[in-house]
Scaffold this motif. Structure first.
Motif, PDB file in Angstrom:
ATOM      1  N   PHE A 217       0.818  -1.215   0.000  1.00  0.00           N
ATOM      2  CA  PHE A 217       0.000   0.000   0.000  1.00  0.00           C
ATOM      3  C   PHE A 217       0.854   1.269   0.000  1.00  0.00           C
ATOM      4  O   PHE A 217       0.589   2.211  -0.748  1.00  0.00           O
ATOM      5  CB  PHE A 217      -0.958  -0.010   1.192  1.00  0.00           C
ATOM      6  CG  PHE A 217      -1.854  -1.216   1.214  1.00  0.00           C
ATOM      7  CD1 PHE A 217      -2.691  -1.486   0.149  1.00  0.00           C
ATOM      8  CD2 PHE A 217      -1.851  -2.093   2.282  1.00  0.00           C
ATOM      9  CE1 PHE A 217      -3.513  -2.601   0.138  1.00  0.00           C
ATOM     10  CE2 PHE A 217      -2.664  -3.218   2.286  1.00  0.00           C
ATOM     11  CZ  PHE A 217      -3.496  -3.476   1.212  1.00  0.00           C
ATOM     12  N   ASP A 218       1.874   1.319   0.860  1.00  0.00           N
ATOM     13  CA  ASP A 218       2.733   2.509   0.898  1.00  0.00           C
ATOM     14  C   ASP A 218       3.552   2.652  -0.376  1.00  0.00           C
ATOM     15  O   ASP A 218       3.915   3.760  -0.773  1.00  0.00           O
ATOM     16  CB  ASP A 218       3.669   2.457   2.114  1.00  0.00           C
ATOM     17  CG  ASP A 218       2.982   2.926   3.384  1.00  0.00           C
ATOM     18  OD1 ASP A 218       1.824   3.370   3.299  1.00  0.00           O
ATOM     19  OD2 ASP A 218       3.593   2.861   4.467  1.00  0.00           O
ATOM     20  N   GLU A 219       3.848   1.537  -1.039  1.00  0.00           N
ATOM     21  CA  GLU A 219       4.573   1.590  -2.306  1.00  0.00           C
ATOM     22  C   GLU A 219       3.708   2.235  -3.386  1.00  0.00           C
ATOM     23  O   GLU A 219       4.208   2.985  -4.234  1.00  0.00           O
ATOM     24  CB  GLU A 219       5.012   0.181  -2.713  1.00  0.00           C
ATOM     25  CG  GLU A 219       6.065  -0.396  -1.776  1.00  0.00           C
ATOM     26  CD  GLU A 219       6.297  -1.879  -1.953  1.00  0.00           C
ATOM     27  OE1 GLU A 219       6.918  -2.482  -1.065  1.00  0.00           O
ATOM     28  OE2 GLU A 219       5.852  -2.445  -2.966  1.00  0.00           O
ATOM     29  N   ILE A 220       2.414   1.954  -3.349  1.00  0.00           N
ATOM     30  CA  ILE A 220       1.492   2.595  -4.304  1.00  0.00           C
ATOM     31  C   ILE A 220       1.484   4.105  -4.081  1.00  0.00           C
ATOM     32  O   ILE A 220       1.528   4.894  -5.031  1.00  0.00           O
ATOM     33  CB  ILE A 220       0.081   2.003  -4.165  1.00  0.00           C
ATOM     34  CG1 ILE A 220       0.056   0.576  -4.716  1.00  0.00           C
ATOM     35  CG2 ILE A 220      -0.947   2.867  -4.882  1.00  0.00           C
ATOM     36  CD1 ILE A 220      -1.258  -0.144  -4.532  1.00  0.00           C
ATOM     37  N   LEU A 221       1.443   4.525  -2.811  1.00  0.00           N
ATOM     38  CA  LEU A 221       1.465   5.961  -2.501  1.00  0.00           C
ATOM     39  C   LEU A 221       2.771   6.600  -2.983  1.00  0.00           C
ATOM     40  O   LEU A 221       2.759   7.642  -3.648  1.00  0.00           O
ATOM     41  CB  LEU A 221       1.302   6.184  -0.993  1.00  0.00           C
ATOM     42  CG  LEU A 221      -0.045   5.837  -0.364  1.00  0.00           C
ATOM     43  CD1 LEU A 221       0.017   6.031   1.144  1.00  0.00           C
ATOM     44  CD2 LEU A 221      -1.154   6.704  -0.954  1.00  0.00           C
ATOM     45  N   TYR A 222       3.891   5.984  -2.626  1.00  0.00           N
ATOM     46  CA  TYR A 222       5.200   6.575  -2.936  1.00  0.00           C
ATOM     47  C   TYR A 222       5.419   6.665  -4.443  1.00  0.00           C
ATOM     48  O   TYR A 222       5.774   7.735  -4.967  1.00  0.00           O
ATOM     49  CB  TYR A 222       6.320   5.767  -2.287  1.00  0.00           C
ATOM     50  CG  TYR A 222       7.692   6.299  -2.652  1.00  0.00           C
ATOM     51  CD1 TYR A 222       8.172   7.477  -2.099  1.00  0.00           C
ATOM     52  CD2 TYR A 222       8.491   5.619  -3.574  1.00  0.00           C
ATOM     53  CE1 TYR A 222       9.420   7.980  -2.449  1.00  0.00           C
ATOM     54  CE2 TYR A 222       9.735   6.105  -3.935  1.00  0.00           C
ATOM     55  CZ  TYR A 222      10.196   7.287  -3.360  1.00  0.00           C
ATOM     56  OH  TYR A 222      11.429   7.786  -3.716  1.00  0.00           O
ATOM     57  N   PHE A 223       5.221   5.572  -5.155  1.00  0.00           N
ATOM     58  CA  PHE A 223       5.485   5.588  -6.596  1.00  0.00           C
ATOM     59  C   PHE A 223       4.487   6.458  -7.345  1.00  0.00           C
ATOM     60  O   PHE A 223       4.831   7.065  -8.362  1.00  0.00           O
ATOM     61  CB  PHE A 223       5.496   4.156  -7.149  1.00  0.00           C
ATOM     62  CG  PHE A 223       6.675   3.335  -6.691  1.00  0.00           C
ATOM     63  CD1 PHE A 223       7.969   3.824  -6.801  1.00  0.00           C
ATOM     64  CD2 PHE A 223       6.493   2.081  -6.131  1.00  0.00           C
ATOM     65  CE1 PHE A 223       9.067   3.085  -6.375  1.00  0.00           C
ATOM     66  CE2 PHE A 223       7.581   1.328  -5.700  1.00  0.00           C
ATOM     67  CZ  PHE A 223       8.863   1.835  -5.824  1.00  0.00           C
ATOM     68  N   SER A 224       3.254   6.554  -6.850  1.00  0.00           N
ATOM     69  CA  SER A 224       2.275   7.457  -7.471  1.00  0.00           C
ATOM     70  C   SER A 224       2.735   8.904  -7.314  1.00  0.00           C
ATOM     71  O   SER A 224       2.628   9.704  -8.262  1.00  0.00           O
ATOM     72  CB  SER A 224       0.895   7.269  -6.837  1.00  0.00           C
ATOM     73  OG  SER A 224       0.384   5.992  -7.103  1.00  0.00           O
ATOM     74  N   TYR A 225       3.223   9.246  -6.131  1.00  0.00           N
ATOM     75  CA  TYR A 225       3.731  10.599  -5.905  1.00  0.00           C
ATOM     76  C   TYR A 225       4.887  10.911  -6.859  1.00  0.00           C
ATOM     77  O   TYR A 225       4.912  11.980  -7.490  1.00  0.00           O
ATOM     78  CB  TYR A 225       4.192  10.760  -4.455  1.00  0.00           C
ATOM     79  CG  TYR A 225       5.081  11.962  -4.239  1.00  0.00           C
ATOM     80  CD1 TYR A 225       4.558  13.263  -4.317  1.00  0.00           C
ATOM     81  CD2 TYR A 225       6.443  11.814  -4.004  1.00  0.00           C
ATOM     82  CE1 TYR A 225       5.373  14.371  -4.145  1.00  0.00           C
ATOM     83  CE2 TYR A 225       7.257  12.911  -3.831  1.00  0.00           C
ATOM     84  CZ  TYR A 225       6.728  14.186  -3.909  1.00  0.00           C
ATOM     85  OH  TYR A 225       7.539  15.277  -3.757  1.00  0.00           O
ATOM     86  N   ILE A 226       5.834   9.975  -6.986  1.00  0.00           N
ATOM     87  CA  ILE A 226       6.986  10.199  -7.872  1.00  0.00           C
ATOM     88  C   ILE A 226       6.528  10.318  -9.318  1.00  0.00           C
ATOM     89  O   ILE A 226       6.998  11.210 -10.061  1.00  0.00           O
ATOM     90  CB  ILE A 226       8.003   9.043  -7.728  1.00  0.00           C
ATOM     91  CG1 ILE A 226       8.555   8.983  -6.309  1.00  0.00           C
ATOM     92  CG2 ILE A 226       9.147   9.212  -8.728  1.00  0.00           C
ATOM     93  CD1 ILE A 226       9.313  10.214  -5.864  1.00  0.00           C
TER      94      ILE A 226
END
Length: 604
Positions: A173-182
C-alpha cells in the motif's frame, strides 16, 4: 453551500461519456455507503479509496514509467513484461506462487542462500518504509528504504524485494502511494490526463489523509479543475499510519476562489446524542457545535454500569439491533452472547492466533475461503441451516462441497441407493447437538465419507495432535469449538456485516443502536480509562501528544455512529461516575438544556 450550478454542472457531464466527478474516500465501507446513497447518480461519479484510485489511474496505465523509476531508484531490473498490481487487503505479498515455489526461485534465480529460513510472514514484511518522507510536515527530500527482514543482509534484502516486484509484481500500500507521488511529480502529462477525466474532485474524510496523500492531491490541483475537501478534525483517528488533522487545518490549495463552508447540521443522530457529542467537542473552542436536523427520536444516551465480566450485557439491554464497537477487535468477544466463557476464550484464541501470529484478518479469510478449516465451518453450518429449513434443493446445493452430486441433477430419476445415502447424511447432521465440538463433527463426517457409496472428493481436513501440522496455540482451541460457537463465528462474528466491530472499521457507517466499549492502549493509557477520558474530553491540545488525544477522537467517532440508541459500557459503579455526572449536569445548565440527555443503566 454554493449554488448547485457551481458544484454540479450536470450539463457538462451529460455531454461526455468520459468526464466524471471523482470522489475519494478512506475505506471500502465508506465507498459502498457513498455509492448506495448516490443511486442513479453513480453514472456521473467515480468513488474510490485513495489506493484503488492511484492504482487504476496512475500505476496501472503507466507501468513503463513505473518500472523505470523502480529500476533507477533501487538499481533493479524489473521486466517490461511484468504487470504490477496492488497487494490484496488482508493478504500477504504472495498470491501467484506458493511459498515453497517462491523460495525455490529465491535460491536458484536470486542466489539467496538463507531463503529456506524465510516464512510467508517474513516475506510479507519486505516492504518499503516511507516514514522519512511521509511525515508532517511533508519531507520531499526523504528517501524510502526496504524494511529489515530478520536474518537477511542488505544485499539479500534487495534481492528479495526485487523478486517480489519481478516474480509476483506486487506493490504494498505505501509503495502505491510513494510511486504514485513520484510519477505525478515527474510526469506532468499524468496529472493532465487525470484532470481531463475528472474536472471535479471531492476528497472525503480529509482529516484522515497523511502527508504524502495530501501532496498527491496538491499535484492534481489545477485552475482547470474544481476541488473540494470534506472532513471533521474531531474524527481524525489514523495517527498510526501518519495521518494528521493538521493537513486539514492547513489545507490551502493553489487555486482561485478558495472558500470554506461549515456543515453544522447533523442528519444522523437524535438530539440527545448530539448534545453528548457537543459536550465532547466543548473543550475545543475551534470546533463548531452540531445541530439536529431530522432525527426526532428522543432516546437518551445510556451509561451502562457493569464491573463484572460474567454478565450478559446484550441480553440485559434487550435490544437485538445493537452493534458492539470496540477499540480492539478482541475486546468484542466478551459481549458474544449465548456461549460459555470457555468457548468465548477458545474463540478469542483462534482469532488471536491469526491476528498476531499469522497476521491475517479472519473476516477477509471467511469471505475468500482460502483456508481448509474455514471452508469446513462454512460447509457444516450451511448444510446444518439448510436441513433445519427443510430445503432439499438447498441441502443438495450445499453437500456438493463434499460429494459429487451432479449425477443427481442430470438424471431424470434419482437412483434409490444415492437418495438413501443422502438421507443418511441428513440424519447424521440431525444427530449433531449444540455442544458437539469441531473435532467430533469432522470425525463423524469423515467416517461417513469412508463408508458411503456416494462419490466424494476427499475427506475434510482435520489436524490432530499427532499431525506434524498441528499448532498447539491454534488447533487445540479450534478443535474444541462447539457447533453453537461455530454458527456464531460464521453468522455473527467473522462477517462483513458483523455484529461486533472495531471502531476503525465503522468509519463511514451508521447504525440504529451502538454499544461502545473503549480500552486504551499504549500511550492512550495516559487517560487512565474511558471514564477519565469522558471527564476530560480533550480532542486537541498543544501540550498533549496526538497519540493520547486520538483516544478521545476514537471515542467520538464511535459515539457518532449511533442514530437512535447509544450505550456506553463503563466498568464502574454509580459512586465512580459522580464526577462525570457533575460535569454533564453543569454542561446542561451552561447550554440551557432543560432535561438531562443521559441516563444510567446499573447492571452491577
Amino acid at each position: 453551500r454554493p449554488p448547485r450550478s457551481t458544484l454540479f454542472p450536470y450539463t457538462t457531464l451529460f455531454r461526455s461519456q468520459i468526464r466524471k466527478i471523482l470522489c475519494i474516500t478512506y475505506t471500502n465501507a465508506a465507498v459502498d455507503e457513498i455509492k448506495n446513497r448516490l443511486g442513479h447518480y453513480n453514472d456521473y461519479v467515480v468513488v474510490r479509496t485513495i489506493h484503488s484510485f492511484l492504482y487504476e489511474y496512475v500505476i496501472k496505465p503507466y507501468q513503463q514509467q513505473l518500472k523505470i523509476i523502480i529500476n533507477q531508484t533501487f538499481n533493479t531490473n524489473i521486466s517490461s513484461k511484468t504487470k504490477m498490481y496492488p497487494r490484496l487487503e488482508g493478504f500477504g505479498l504472495l498470491s501467484k506462487l506458493k511459498v515453497s515455489d517462491f523460495i525455490g526461485v529465491l535460491k536458484e534465480k536470486y542466489q539467496i542462500l538463507m531463503a529456506n529460513e524465510l516464512t510467508k510472514k517474513k516475506i510479507s514484511e519486505c516492504v518499503l518504509d516511507i516514514t522519512s518522507i511521509n511525515k508532517y510536515p511533508f519531507n520531499e527530500k526523504g528517501l524510502p528504504f526496504i524494511k529489515e527482514v530478520n536474518g537477511l543482509g542488505h544485499e539479500d534484502l534487495l534481492k528479495l524485494k526485487t523478486a517480489l516486484w519481478e516474480e509476483e509484481g506486487v506493490l504494498d500500500f505505501d509503495e502505491i502511494l510513494y510511486f504514485s507521488y513520484i510519477l505525478l511529480n515527474k510526469y506532468d502529462f499524468i496529472s493532465y490526463d487525470i484532470q481531463y477525466l475528472f474536472p471535479y474532485i471531492l476528497m472525503d474524510e480529509y482529516q484522515d489523509t497523511n502527508p504524502i496523500q495530501n501532496k498527491i492531491l496538491e499535484l492534481l490541483c489545477d485552475k482547470k479543475i474544481t476541488i473540494g475537501v470534506v472532513g471533521d478534525i474531531a474524527q481524525s483517528i489514523y495517527g498510526f499510519i501518519n495521518s494528521t488533522y493538521r493537513e486539514f487545518e492547513h489545507f490551502k490549495p493553489t487555486v482561485k476562489d478558495f472558500k470554506t463552508f461549515v456543515i453544522d447540521g447533523n442528519r444522523r443522530s437524535n438530539q440527545n446524542i448530539i448534545h453528548f457529542l457537543n459536550y465532547i467537542r466543548s473543550a475545543d473552542k475551534k470546533l463548531d457545535e452540531q445541530k439536529c436536523l431530522v432525527n426526532q427520536n428522543a432516546s437518551k444516551v445510556k451509561f451502562v454500569l457493569c464491573e463484572y465480566e460474567d454478565v450478559d450485557i446484550l441480553d440485559k439491554l434487550n435490544n437485538d439491533n445493537i452493534r458492539v464497537l470496540c477499540r480492539r477487535w478482541a475486546d468484542a468477544f466478551e459481549y458474544i452472547t449465548n456461549i460459555e466463557d470457555e468457548q468465548r476464550k477458545a474463540l478469542k484464541q483462534v482469532h488471536d492466533y491469526y491476528r498476531y501470529i499469522v497476521d491475517m484478518d479472519l473476516t477477509k479469510e471467511f469471505n475468500s475461503s482460502n483456508i481448509d478449516w474455514i471452508n469446513n465451518v462454512k460447509t457444516i453450518i450451511s448444510i446444518y441451516n439448510a436441513i433445519k429449513l427443510g430445503n432439499f434443493g438447498g441441502i443438495i446445493n450445499q453437500i456438493k462441497q463434499i460429494f459429487d452430486v451432479d449425477i443427481l441433477k442430470n438424471s431424470r430419476r434419482v437412483k434409490g441407493e444415492e437418495l438413501i445415502e443422502i438421507i443418511k447424511f441428513i440424519n447424521l447432521f440431525k444427530t449433531f447437538t449444540d455442544d458437539m465440538n469441531y473435532l467430533e463433527i469432522i470425525q463423524s463426517i469423515n467416517k461417513f465419507i469412508e463408508e458411503t457409496s456416494l462419490k466424494s472428493y476427499e475427506k475434510l481436513e482435520l489436524i490432530e495432535e499427532e499431525n506434524d501440522l498441528y499448532r498447539e496455540k491454534f488447533h487445540q482451541y479450534l478443535n474444541k469449538l462447539e457447533l453453537k460457537t461455530l454458527k456464531i463465528m460464521y453468522e455473527q462474528v467473522f462477517t462483513e456485516d458483523s455484529k461486533y466491530l472495531t471502531i476503525h472499521k465503522t468509519k463511514g457507517k451508521e447504525y440504529d443502536s451502538v454499544l461502545v466499549n473503549l480500552v486504551p492502549v499504549k500511550k492512550e493509557r495516559a487517560w487512565g480509562d474511558i471514564l477519565n477520558a469522558l471527564e476530560n474530553p480533550i480532542i486537541f491540545h498543544e501540550k498533549i501528544s496526538d497519540e493520547v488525544t486520538e483516544f478521545i477522537r476514537l471515542a467520538y467517532v464511535a459515539f457518532s455512529r449511533a442514530r437512535n440508541n447509544l450505550y456506553i459500557h463503563l466498568k464502574n459503579t454509580k459512586e465512580d461516575i459522580q464526577t462525570l455526572l457533575g460535569k454533564l449536569e453543569e454542561y446542561c445548565k451552561t447550554k440551557n438544556i432543560g432535561e438531562p440527555f443521559y441516563e444510567i443503566i446499573d447492571l452491577n
